[in-house]
Design a protein around this motif. Structure first.
Motif, PDB file in Angstrom:
ATOM      1  N   GLU A 286     -23.950   5.442  -6.740  1.00  0.00           N
ATOM      2  CA  GLU A 286     -24.987   4.783  -7.529  1.00  0.00           C
ATOM      3  C   GLU A 286     -25.982   4.049  -6.626  1.00  0.00           C
ATOM      4  O   GLU A 286     -27.189   4.037  -6.891  1.00  0.00           O
ATOM      5  CB  GLU A 286     -24.354   3.802  -8.525  1.00  0.00           C
ATOM      6  CG  GLU A 286     -23.515   4.461  -9.602  1.00  0.00           C
ATOM      7  CD  GLU A 286     -24.329   5.354 -10.507  1.00  0.00           C
ATOM      8  OE1 GLU A 286     -25.538   5.083 -10.657  1.00  0.00           O
ATOM      9  OE2 GLU A 286     -23.771   6.318 -11.045  1.00  0.00           O
ATOM     10  N   ILE A 287     -25.491   3.432  -5.553  1.00  0.00           N
ATOM     11  CA  ILE A 287     -26.392   2.742  -4.624  1.00  0.00           C
ATOM     12  C   ILE A 287     -27.341   3.739  -3.953  1.00  0.00           C
ATOM     13  O   ILE A 287     -28.538   3.489  -3.800  1.00  0.00           O
ATOM     14  CB  ILE A 287     -25.580   1.957  -3.583  1.00  0.00           C
ATOM     15  CG1 ILE A 287     -24.842   0.788  -4.257  1.00  0.00           C
ATOM     16  CG2 ILE A 287     -26.479   1.434  -2.465  1.00  0.00           C
ATOM     17  CD1 ILE A 287     -23.891   0.063  -3.337  1.00  0.00           C
ATOM     18  N   ALA A 288     -26.802   4.886  -3.560  1.00  0.00           N
ATOM     19  CA  ALA A 288     -27.652   5.919  -2.967  1.00  0.00           C
ATOM     20  C   ALA A 288     -28.691   6.415  -3.967  1.00  0.00           C
ATOM     21  O   ALA A 288     -29.855   6.671  -3.603  1.00  0.00           O
ATOM     22  CB  ALA A 288     -26.798   7.080  -2.471  1.00  0.00           C
ATOM     23  N   ALA A 289     -28.312   6.540  -5.236  1.00  0.00           N
ATOM     24  CA  ALA A 289     -29.269   6.968  -6.260  1.00  0.00           C
ATOM     25  C   ALA A 289     -30.376   5.931  -6.447  1.00  0.00           C
ATOM     26  O   ALA A 289     -31.556   6.286  -6.590  1.00  0.00           O
ATOM     27  CB  ALA A 289     -28.540   7.208  -7.582  1.00  0.00           C
ATOM     28  N   VAL A 290     -30.021   4.650  -6.422  1.00  0.00           N
ATOM     29  CA  VAL A 290     -31.035   3.597  -6.560  1.00  0.00           C
ATOM     30  C   VAL A 290     -31.977   3.598  -5.357  1.00  0.00           C
ATOM     31  O   VAL A 290     -33.198   3.428  -5.496  1.00  0.00           O
ATOM     32  CB  VAL A 290     -30.351   2.227  -6.733  1.00  0.00           C
ATOM     33  CG1 VAL A 290     -31.372   1.099  -6.667  1.00  0.00           C
ATOM     34  CG2 VAL A 290     -29.605   2.177  -8.051  1.00  0.00           C
ATOM     35  N   ILE A 291     -31.428   3.795  -4.159  1.00  0.00           N
ATOM     36  CA  ILE A 291     -32.277   3.834  -2.949  1.00  0.00           C
ATOM     37  C   ILE A 291     -33.252   5.004  -3.025  1.00  0.00           C
ATOM     38  O   ILE A 291     -34.452   4.868  -2.696  1.00  0.00           O
ATOM     39  CB  ILE A 291     -31.392   3.921  -1.693  1.00  0.00           C
ATOM     40  CG1 ILE A 291     -30.606   2.616  -1.515  1.00  0.00           C
ATOM     41  CG2 ILE A 291     -32.245   4.198  -0.456  1.00  0.00           C
ATOM     42  CD1 ILE A 291     -29.621   2.656  -0.374  1.00  0.00           C
ATOM     43  N   LEU A 292     -32.775   6.166  -3.473  1.00  0.00           N
ATOM     44  CA  LEU A 292     -33.668   7.316  -3.620  1.00  0.00           C
ATOM     45  C   LEU A 292     -34.737   7.054  -4.680  1.00  0.00           C
ATOM     46  O   LEU A 292     -35.903   7.451  -4.511  1.00  0.00           O
ATOM     47  CB  LEU A 292     -32.863   8.558  -3.977  1.00  0.00           C
ATOM     48  CG  LEU A 292     -31.970   9.122  -2.869  1.00  0.00           C
ATOM     49  CD1 LEU A 292     -31.157  10.290  -3.390  1.00  0.00           C
ATOM     50  CD2 LEU A 292     -32.806   9.563  -1.676  1.00  0.00           C
ATOM     51  N   LEU A 293     -34.373   6.388  -5.774  1.00  0.00           N
ATOM     52  CA  LEU A 293     -35.353   6.066  -6.802  1.00  0.00           C
ATOM     53  C   LEU A 293     -36.420   5.113  -6.273  1.00  0.00           C
ATOM     54  O   LEU A 293     -37.619   5.284  -6.538  1.00  0.00           O
ATOM     55  CB  LEU A 293     -34.641   5.456  -8.015  1.00  0.00           C
ATOM     56  CG  LEU A 293     -35.547   5.021  -9.172  1.00  0.00           C
ATOM     57  CD1 LEU A 293     -36.298   6.215  -9.739  1.00  0.00           C
ATOM     58  CD2 LEU A 293     -34.726   4.329 -10.261  1.00  0.00           C
ATOM     59  N   VAL A 294     -35.996   4.112  -5.510  1.00  0.00           N
ATOM     60  CA  VAL A 294     -36.971   3.186  -4.905  1.00  0.00           C
ATOM     61  C   VAL A 294     -37.891   3.920  -3.929  1.00  0.00           C
ATOM     62  O   VAL A 294     -39.099   3.668  -3.874  1.00  0.00           O
ATOM     63  CB  VAL A 294     -36.224   2.033  -4.204  1.00  0.00           C
ATOM     64  CG1 VAL A 294     -37.181   1.170  -3.398  1.00  0.00           C
ATOM     65  CG2 VAL A 294     -35.489   1.178  -5.228  1.00  0.00           C
ATOM     66  N   ALA A 295     -37.331   4.871  -3.171  1.00  0.00           N
ATOM     67  CA  ALA A 295     -38.161   5.642  -2.240  1.00  0.00           C
ATOM     68  C   ALA A 295     -39.188   6.487  -2.984  1.00  0.00           C
ATOM     69  O   ALA A 295     -40.346   6.601  -2.561  1.00  0.00           O
ATOM     70  CB  ALA A 295     -37.269   6.533  -1.369  1.00  0.00           C
ATOM     71  N   ILE A 296     -38.793   7.084  -4.111  1.00  0.00           N
ATOM     72  CA  ILE A 296     -39.730   7.879  -4.904  1.00  0.00           C
ATOM     73  C   ILE A 296     -40.850   7.009  -5.464  1.00  0.00           C
ATOM     74  O   ILE A 296     -42.039   7.355  -5.401  1.00  0.00           O
ATOM     75  CB  ILE A 296     -38.979   8.608  -6.029  1.00  0.00           C
ATOM     76  CG1 ILE A 296     -38.026   9.651  -5.454  1.00  0.00           C
ATOM     77  CG2 ILE A 296     -39.953   9.265  -6.999  1.00  0.00           C
ATOM     78  CD1 ILE A 296     -37.130  10.280  -6.485  1.00  0.00           C
ATOM     79  N   VAL A 297     -40.486   5.841  -6.012  1.00  0.00           N
ATOM     80  CA  VAL A 297     -41.496   4.930  -6.565  1.00  0.00           C
ATOM     81  C   VAL A 297     -42.435   4.443  -5.468  1.00  0.00           C
ATOM     82  O   VAL A 297     -43.654   4.352  -5.660  1.00  0.00           O
ATOM     83  CB  VAL A 297     -40.803   3.755  -7.282  1.00  0.00           C
ATOM     84  CG1 VAL A 297     -41.824   2.720  -7.718  1.00  0.00           C
ATOM     85  CG2 VAL A 297     -40.020   4.244  -8.481  1.00  0.00           C
TER      86      VAL A 297
END
Length: 227
Positions: free
Chosen positions: A161-172
């Motif tokens: 889940e932490i990796a998914a949040v980091i990827l989402l922040v990178a996309i934004v």
């Protein structure tokens, strides 16, 4: 029969060992070529080769799902897109190499630390070459995709889940950087275009007509005509 089975097992292990060292050699050479190639197109193609050989190693570890995912995601999507972007861009290679010698000492230090860490992992008791054994035979109906999903959503659910949040922040962040207002960029507001009126774009001006003035002939030209 027992001796024949033992010889067959030895030949099988020898073939697997040969394939492993062959793929590992190709992977190391391709990885070194990625960071040493001067042409970015060649570096991208070498990275594709490195991904393919990595997927071969995953297949030897009986991780078919990870091998197929590596080929489909990285080779089939990311690297192909990156390759087309590099080919379409006009990259100034001379400008890219300007800071090579400046960052070489720091890069050398980081490289040495990575080599030391990998050597410590490979020579340790739990993960060294001495304890390496062939993976056991799996039972019929075994699915490594199911086992991977169980591990991700049970034991490693928080890192996932932490990796998914980091990827989402990178996309934004990437979208925000592309949508920022620049002084030199030209953009159009669709709402302003729809709400435009004729009087805002067209102005009719009434002007009185004027007769053109006929220029008078010079005096010298008139005197020469009289003579």
């Amino acid at each position: 029969m027992r001796g024949f089975g033992e010889r067959l097992s030895i030949h099988t292990m020898t073939f697997q060992t040969f394939i492993f060292y062959f793929l590992s050699t190709v992977l190391i050479v391709a990885a070194l070529g990625v960071i040493t190639a001067r042409n970015p197109i060649h570096a991208a193609l070498l990275l594709v080769l490195a991904f393919f050989t990595s997927s071969g190693l995953w297949l030897m570890l009986q991780a078919e799902f990870l091998a197929i995912t590596l080929v489909l995601v990285y080779v089939g999507a990311v690297m192909v897109l990156f390759l087309f972007v590099v080919m379409m861009l006009d990259i100034n290679l001379a400008k890219l190499r300007e800071g090579f010698w400046r960052y070489l000492p720091m890069g050398g230090v980081v490289g040495v630390l990575l080599v030391l860490e990998m050597s410590m992992v490979l020579t340790s008791r739990s993960g060294g070459f001495g304890d390496a054994v062939a993976p056991p035979a799996l039972p019929a109906g075994y699915s490594n995709t199911k086992e991977l999903g169980l591990l991700i959503y049970t034991e490693y659910v928080y890192p996932f889940e932490i990796a998914a949040v980091i990827l989402l922040v990178a996309i934004v962040a990437a979208i925000a950087l592309t949508l920022r207002k620049r002084k030199l960029s030209k953009y159009m507001d669709p709402a302003a275009q729809v709400a435009i009126q004729r009087k805002d774009r067209v102005r009719i001006v009434t002007m009185a007509s004027e007769k053109p003035e006929i220029p008078a002939a010079p005096a010298a030209a008139s005197e020469s005509a009289k003579r």
